[in-house]
Write a protein that holds these residues in place. Structure first.
Motif, PDB file in Angstrom:
ATOM      1  N   GLN A  50     -36.382  22.694   0.668  1.00 25.67           N
ATOM      2  CA  GLN A  50     -35.267  22.416  -0.246  1.00 25.67           C
ATOM      3  C   GLN A  50     -33.931  22.734   0.423  1.00 25.67           C
ATOM      4  O   GLN A  50     -32.980  21.970   0.298  1.00 25.67           O
ATOM      5  N   ARG A  51     -33.875  23.825   1.145  1.00 25.61           N
ATOM      6  CA  ARG A  51     -32.640  24.197   1.834  1.00 25.61           C
ATOM      7  C   ARG A  51     -32.306  23.172   2.907  1.00 25.61           C
ATOM      8  O   ARG A  51     -31.160  22.758   3.065  1.00 25.61           O
ATOM      9  N   ARG A  52     -33.312  22.714   3.648  1.00 27.70           N
ATOM     10  CA  ARG A  52     -33.106  21.728   4.691  1.00 27.70           C
ATOM     11  C   ARG A  52     -32.609  20.405   4.102  1.00 27.70           C
ATOM     12  O   ARG A  52     -31.669  19.793   4.622  1.00 27.70           O
ATOM     13  N   GLU A  53     -33.205  19.967   2.991  1.00 24.80           N
ATOM     14  CA  GLU A  53     -32.761  18.744   2.327  1.00 24.80           C
ATOM     15  C   GLU A  53     -31.319  18.864   1.854  1.00 24.80           C
ATOM     16  O   GLU A  53     -30.543  17.908   1.966  1.00 24.80           O
ATOM     17  N   LEU A  54     -30.961  20.014   1.328  1.00 18.82           N
ATOM     18  CA  LEU A  54     -29.591  20.227   0.881  1.00 18.82           C
ATOM     19  C   LEU A  54     -28.620  20.159   2.051  1.00 18.82           C
ATOM     20  O   LEU A  54     -27.555  19.536   1.952  1.00 18.82           O
ATOM     21  N   GLU A  55     -28.970  20.772   3.167  1.00 21.36           N
ATOM     22  CA  GLU A  55     -28.114  20.721   4.353  1.00 21.36           C
ATOM     23  C   GLU A  55     -27.965  19.288   4.856  1.00 21.36           C
ATOM     24  O   GLU A  55     -26.872  18.864   5.241  1.00 21.36           O
ATOM     25  N   GLU A  56     -29.054  18.530   4.864  1.00 19.75           N
ATOM     26  CA  GLU A  56     -28.986  17.132   5.286  1.00 19.75           C
ATOM     27  C   GLU A  56     -28.099  16.318   4.354  1.00 19.75           C
ATOM     28  O   GLU A  56     -27.315  15.476   4.807  1.00 19.75           O
ATOM     29  N   PHE A  57     -28.210  16.559   3.066  1.00 13.18           N
ATOM     30  CA  PHE A  57     -27.379  15.852   2.092  1.00 13.18           C
ATOM     31  C   PHE A  57     -25.903  16.174   2.303  1.00 13.18           C
ATOM     32  O   PHE A  57     -25.055  15.274   2.305  1.00 13.18           O
ATOM     33  N   LYS A  58     -25.596  17.443   2.511  1.00 12.64           N
ATOM     34  CA  LYS A  58     -24.205  17.835   2.748  1.00 12.64           C
ATOM     35  C   LYS A  58     -23.664  17.188   4.021  1.00 12.64           C
ATOM     36  O   LYS A  58     -22.510  16.765   4.069  1.00 12.64           O
ATOM     37  N   GLU A  59     -24.499  17.090   5.037  1.00 11.02           N
ATOM     38  CA  GLU A  59     -24.085  16.454   6.290  1.00 11.02           C
ATOM     39  C   GLU A  59     -23.816  14.964   6.076  1.00 11.02           C
ATOM     40  O   GLU A  59     -22.833  14.428   6.600  1.00 11.02           O
ATOM     41  N   ARG A  60     -24.670  14.274   5.319  1.00 12.79           N
ATOM     42  CA  ARG A  60     -24.441  12.848   5.031  1.00 12.79           C
ATOM     43  C   ARG A  60     -23.142  12.641   4.276  1.00 12.79           C
ATOM     44  O   ARG A  60     -22.372  11.723   4.582  1.00 12.79           O
ATOM     45  N   ILE A  61     -22.881  13.478   3.291  1.00  9.48           N
ATOM     46  CA  ILE A  61     -21.642  13.368   2.507  1.00  9.48           C
ATOM     47  C   ILE A  61     -20.433  13.613   3.412  1.00  9.48           C
ATOM     48  O   ILE A  61     -19.428  12.895   3.328  1.00  9.48           O
ATOM     49  N   ARG A  62     -20.521  14.599   4.290  1.00 10.80           N
ATOM     50  CA  ARG A  62     -19.414  14.887   5.203  1.00 10.80           C
ATOM     51  C   ARG A  62     -19.137  13.695   6.108  1.00 10.80           C
ATOM     52  O   ARG A  62     -17.985  13.297   6.300  1.00 10.80           O
ATOM     53  N   LYS A  63     -20.202  13.073   6.645  1.00 12.97           N
ATOM     54  CA  LYS A  63     -20.026  11.911   7.509  1.00 12.97           C
ATOM     55  C   LYS A  63     -19.408  10.742   6.740  1.00 12.97           C
ATOM     56  O   LYS A  63     -18.541  10.033   7.270  1.00 12.97           O
ATOM     57  N   GLN A  64     -19.849  10.522   5.501  1.00 13.40           N
ATOM     58  CA  GLN A  64     -19.284   9.442   4.690  1.00 13.40           C
ATOM     59  C   GLN A  64     -17.797   9.660   4.453  1.00 13.40           C
ATOM     60  O   GLN A  64     -17.003   8.723   4.542  1.00 13.40           O
ATOM     61  N   ARG A  65     -17.408  10.878   4.175  1.00 14.98           N
ATOM     62  CA  ARG A  65     -15.990  11.179   3.955  1.00 14.98           C
ATOM     63  C   ARG A  65     -15.182  10.949   5.227  1.00 14.98           C
ATOM     64  O   ARG A  65     -14.084  10.398   5.189  1.00 14.98           O
ATOM     65  N   GLU A  66     -15.731  11.386   6.355  1.00 15.04           N
ATOM     66  CA  GLU A  66     -15.032  11.191   7.621  1.00 15.04           C
ATOM     67  C   GLU A  66     -14.857   9.708   7.926  1.00 15.04           C
ATOM     68  O   GLU A  66     -13.791   9.273   8.355  1.00 15.04           O
ATOM     69  N   GLU A  67     -15.913   8.908   7.704  1.00 12.63           N
ATOM     70  CA  GLU A  67     -15.828   7.467   7.946  1.00 12.63           C
ATOM     71  C   GLU A  67     -14.803   6.822   7.017  1.00 12.63           C
ATOM     72  O   GLU A  67     -14.033   5.949   7.437  1.00 12.63           O
ATOM     73  N   LYS A  68     -14.782   7.233   5.765  1.00  8.00           N
ATOM     74  CA  LYS A  68     -13.829   6.689   4.807  1.00  8.00           C
ATOM     75  C   LYS A  68     -12.399   7.023   5.234  1.00  8.00           C
ATOM     76  O   LYS A  68     -11.508   6.164   5.201  1.00  8.00           O
ATOM     77  N   LEU A  69     -12.159   8.259   5.638  1.00  8.46           N
ATOM     78  CA  LEU A  69     -10.823   8.644   6.098  1.00  8.46           C
ATOM     79  C   LEU A  69     -10.443   7.898   7.375  1.00  8.46           C
ATOM     80  O   LEU A  69      -9.291   7.484   7.538  1.00  8.46           O
ATOM     81  N   LEU A  70     -11.397   7.690   8.268  1.00 10.13           N
ATOM     82  CA  LEU A  70     -11.132   6.970   9.502  1.00 10.13           C
ATOM     83  C   LEU A  70     -10.762   5.515   9.207  1.00 10.13           C
ATOM     84  O   LEU A  70      -9.814   4.977   9.775  1.00 10.13           O
ATOM     85  N   ALA A  72      -9.501   4.368   6.418  1.00 10.59           N
ATOM     86  CA  ALA A  72      -8.201   4.366   5.753  1.00 10.59           C
ATOM     87  C   ALA A  72      -7.086   4.573   6.759  1.00 10.59           C
ATOM     88  O   ALA A  72      -6.022   3.952   6.648  1.00 10.59           O
ATOM     89  N   ALA A  73      -7.316   5.395   7.759  1.00 15.08           N
ATOM     90  CA  ALA A  73      -6.293   5.647   8.789  1.00 15.08           C
ATOM     91  C   ALA A  73      -6.102   4.420   9.676  1.00 15.08           C
ATOM     92  O   ALA A  73      -4.991   4.116  10.102  1.00 15.08           O
ATOM     93  N   GLN A  74      -7.166   3.687   9.936  1.00 14.29           N
ATOM     94  CA  GLN A  74      -7.082   2.494  10.775  1.00 14.29           C
ATOM     95  C   GLN A  74      -6.403   1.339  10.040  1.00 14.29           C
ATOM     96  O   GLN A  74      -5.730   0.523  10.656  1.00 14.29           O
ATOM     97  N   GLN A  75      -6.559   1.263   8.729  1.00 11.93           N
ATOM     98  CA  GLN A  75      -5.980   0.169   7.956  1.00 11.93           C
ATOM     99  C   GLN A  75      -4.482   0.370   7.706  1.00 11.93           C
ATOM    100  O   GLN A  75      -3.748  -0.585   7.580  1.00 11.93           O
ATOM    101  N   SER A  76      -4.049   1.589   7.636  1.00  9.52           N
ATOM    102  CA  SER A  76      -2.621   1.837   7.371  1.00  9.52           C
ATOM    103  C   SER A  76      -1.830   1.609   8.661  1.00  9.52           C
ATOM    104  O   SER A  76      -2.277   1.930   9.753  1.00  9.52           O
ATOM    105  N   PRO A  77      -0.595   1.010   8.530  1.00  7.38           N
ATOM    106  CA  PRO A  77       0.193   0.692   9.724  1.00  7.38           C
ATOM    107  C   PRO A  77       0.784   1.890  10.413  1.00  7.38           C
ATOM    108  O   PRO A  77       1.004   2.915  10.204  1.00  7.38           O
TER     109      PRO A  77
END
Length: 77
Positions: A50-70, A72-77
């Motif tokens: 359960q702890r391992r699954e939670l850590e994996e989930f947190k890592e996926r969410i972190r990567k999704q946020r980073e990709e979204k911010l990236l 957004a940064a690439q689209q803005s002039p």
């Protein structure tokens, strides 16, 4: 009867909170009813998978946020 009744009422008003405070601060009571309940019923022991699954989930969410911010940064002039 008025004075005796008031003395009785005042005794009850003072005795009840003091008795509850005394009972609640007994170490044996605290250990039996609070610590054991907290340790077993409210927060059961974690399982490794359960702890391992939670850590994996947190890592996926972190990567999704980073990709979204990236993106957004690439689209803005």
């Amino acid at each position: 009867m008025g004075v005796k009744l008031e003395v009785f009422r005042m005794t009850i008003y003072l005795t009840f909170p003091v008795a509850m405070f005394w009972i609640a601060n007994q170490a044996e009571w605290f250990e039996d009813y609070v610590i054991q309940r907290k340790g077993g019923e409210l927060w059961p022991p974690e399982k490794e998978d359960q702890r391992r699954e939670l850590e994996e989930f947190k890592e996926r969410i972190r990567k999704q946020r980073e990709e979204k911010l990236l993106r957004a940064a690439q689209q803005s002039p």
